[in-house]
Design an enzyme around this catalytic site. Sequence first.
Site, PDB file in Angstrom:
ATOM      1  N   ASP A   1       0.871  -1.160   0.000  1.00  0.00           N
ATOM      2  CA  ASP A   1       0.000   0.000   0.000  1.00  0.00           C
ATOM      3  C   ASP A   1       0.914   1.216   0.000  1.00  0.00           C
ATOM      4  O   ASP A   1       2.100   1.130   0.321  1.00  0.00           O
ATOM      5  CB  ASP A   1      -0.919  -0.009   1.218  1.00  0.00           C
ATOM      6  CG  ASP A   1      -2.175   0.827   1.013  1.00  0.00           C
ATOM      7  OD1 ASP A   1      -2.184   1.687   0.101  1.00  0.00           O
ATOM      8  OD2 ASP A   1      -3.153   0.628   1.754  1.00  0.00           O
ATOM      9  N   TRP A   2       0.382   2.362  -0.364  1.00  0.00           N
ATOM     10  CA  TRP A   2       1.215   3.542  -0.599  1.00  0.00           C
ATOM     11  C   TRP A   2       1.871   4.010   0.707  1.00  0.00           C
ATOM     12  O   TRP A   2       1.223   4.542   1.588  1.00  0.00           O
ATOM     13  CB  TRP A   2       0.370   4.633  -1.230  1.00  0.00           C
ATOM     14  CG  TRP A   2       0.406   4.645  -2.731  1.00  0.00           C
ATOM     15  CD1 TRP A   2       0.630   5.744  -3.524  1.00  0.00           C
ATOM     16  CD2 TRP A   2       0.236   3.546  -3.637  1.00  0.00           C
ATOM     17  NE1 TRP A   2       0.611   5.377  -4.859  1.00  0.00           N
ATOM     18  CE2 TRP A   2       0.381   4.037  -4.957  1.00  0.00           C
ATOM     19  CE3 TRP A   2       0.010   2.185  -3.481  1.00  0.00           C
ATOM     20  CZ2 TRP A   2       0.282   3.230  -6.090  1.00  0.00           C
ATOM     21  CZ3 TRP A   2      -0.095   1.374  -4.605  1.00  0.00           C
ATOM     22  CH2 TRP A   2       0.041   1.895  -5.880  1.00  0.00           C
TER      23      TRP A   2
END
Length: 757
Positions: free
Chosen positions: A232-233
């Site tokens: 995930d970012w």
Amino acid sequence: MSESTYPSVKDLTLEEKASLTSGGDAWHLQGVESKGIPGYMITDGPHGLRKSLASSAGETDLDDSVPATCFPPAAGLSSSWNPELIHKVGEAMAEECIQEKVAVILGPGVNIKRNPLGGRCFEYWSEDPYLAGHEAIGIVEGVQSKGVGTSLKHFAANNQESDRLRVDARISPRALREIYFPAFEHIVKKAQPWTIMCSYNRINGVHSAQNHWLLTDVLRDEWGFEGIVMSDWGADHDRGASLNAGLNLEMPPSYTDDQIVYAVRDGRITPAQLDRMAQGMIDLVNKTRAAMSIDNYRFDVDAHDEVAHQAAIESIVMLKNDDAILPLNAGPVANPSAMPQKIAVIGEFARTPRYQGGGSSHITPTKMTSFLDTLAERGIKADFAPGFTLDLEPADPALESEAVETAKNADVVLMFLGLPEAAESEGFDRDTLDMPAKQITLLEQVAAANQNVVVVLSNGSVITVAPWAKNAKGILESWLLGQSGGPALADVIFGQVSPSGKLAQSIPLDINDDPSMTNWPGEEGHVDYGEGVFVGYRYYDTYGKAVDCPFGYGLSYATFEITGVAVAKTGANTATVNATVTNTSDVDAAETVQVYVAPGKADVARPKHELKGFTKVFLKSGESKTVTIDLDERAFAYWSEKYNDWHVESGEYAIEVGTSSRDIAETVTVALEGDGKTQPLTEWSTYGEWEADPFGAKIVAAVAAAGEAGELPKLPDNAMMRMFLNSMPINSLPTLLGEGGKKIAQFMVDEYAKLSK
């Protein structure tokens, strides 16, 4: 090397391999153009394409994206219980990706709705893992059938927004396996998503991105996942540890590829592990090459809007319809012989619809048709009053007064109520299940002026209904319906189609009835999943808790009857269920047949019943159809921490067939043989466990025979003493029987060693 052939990892330098394991910018892979590996685009989102207009610069603007079809988010689409329709949504999403040269779309998200206060519940499918997996797979298969990749997310246990970047989710192995893993597992095994996105949070102390057990042992080695794992970012906190754990791709890039190079050179990462991770990235590019090579493609905007329209129709759940207040009569527009009802429409949502959630999935729709727009387009007259503003500010008395006056002059009032975006979004959790107080007050005022009120709800997660339901004869839960919600609602409200949605999440009477509230949202950096497997209806139904509306519930304009339920064994621990469903009304409509499995006596605490099959059937008036639902071995199994594996116990299981978890039409039973799993017996096994084991039972019989022959002390035969005996490890027999107990225990251990050789 031809221009159309991508290289093997063997063709790359160490530095080039390392570069493939991080992005080029926030929305692109990092290609190696000199070796023919392009840096394709990847972007959100779960219910439609969100390609930022600033993507080429690597920036992120959640409200500035290219126009794309906004389909209903998962909170609505999950209520369709229609995997075939969801597959069509996936196909349409892929076509829009092809037009915009997006190789991977970041979704679907299949995290479980552990608690209805979760701020991102609008983006997830269900409290039930079976339903979540068997619906969301339609998005994965639909998108990938067109040559575009998906990213199944967020793996795993991302069940709250509070402290989500670092919270430690402390979960038992059984709860992980039965509740939080199965949707991922089903989709991986059946559809092979091209990518999986790991979550931010820690699981039992280890961040997901650095969790070798999660990303390699379970995902790849056990489930057979063939794709790549991306972060995930901002979830990758240690490039080397993450790559060793099985993370192929860091997003967005931290521009630390040199860390990977150094780690390989000094032995912290083996060359073989880097090769595996880099080759996965090359394989991903290969899979998307054909679709990304299509130039000048244009998707059919109107056709996709129609898919969104049908998806919105099937997302609507009718919760109440007293006095058959719905459908409404629009007069000659819908029925040439009918006199129109005078309709009042109250609520700003009717004019300014809330059609999607807030955060990274926010889409710029290709079209947007409100309910009021739809009425105007169809020539249906209605008086409108906004009643309130779409914020969390106090009520406006002038707007309330106008709404009440409008209601007084109508035959029926449609009140559009719900949660404004400020009340729920990615990034924070809700603190109440209630609608804003000003809306409830307005409803009470309107109901006092006009008894014929239908409430139409707009919300991304459940809201309590009971406190105000008495003020409405009809209630439609419309969730967030995407860009075609206005026409879909009009179709249902005026009877062009019967509502067919079913709740994918229980609606509790009170948030404190939810078992997770004792550990929500956690403390001091961790959250304990103390409710174990008793999530949602698994808790409410097992412990007899009253609810607003049960899981799987939804009304129709039609009536149905389920008869002829029968079950047939197809193997030692598998079965097939047949049932006939009949439309007993004069309205064509769809019904969803739901199959729940209820275990009998078990060695562990199990839910009263669990959804293990469903099918949606469209029936014309008076029509009957027979449906067949197969139950595999997993339908009867639980995760045994004793065996560290799935376990089917022998015995009788109830098969419940109905239309919700609490509306069971018929129940039949099936006797299963069980999987025969046993655990080695030791001196620490109880006497009762010895009796229950196939080998142990023979030895217990030998002990009794030896006692009768005077070769061993006789065991007590009164009920109280036998109760103590059965619960004691056999090495404790001397406390009950003295020296004789020691002899019996030694005899049992010795005989077991002989039998189990």
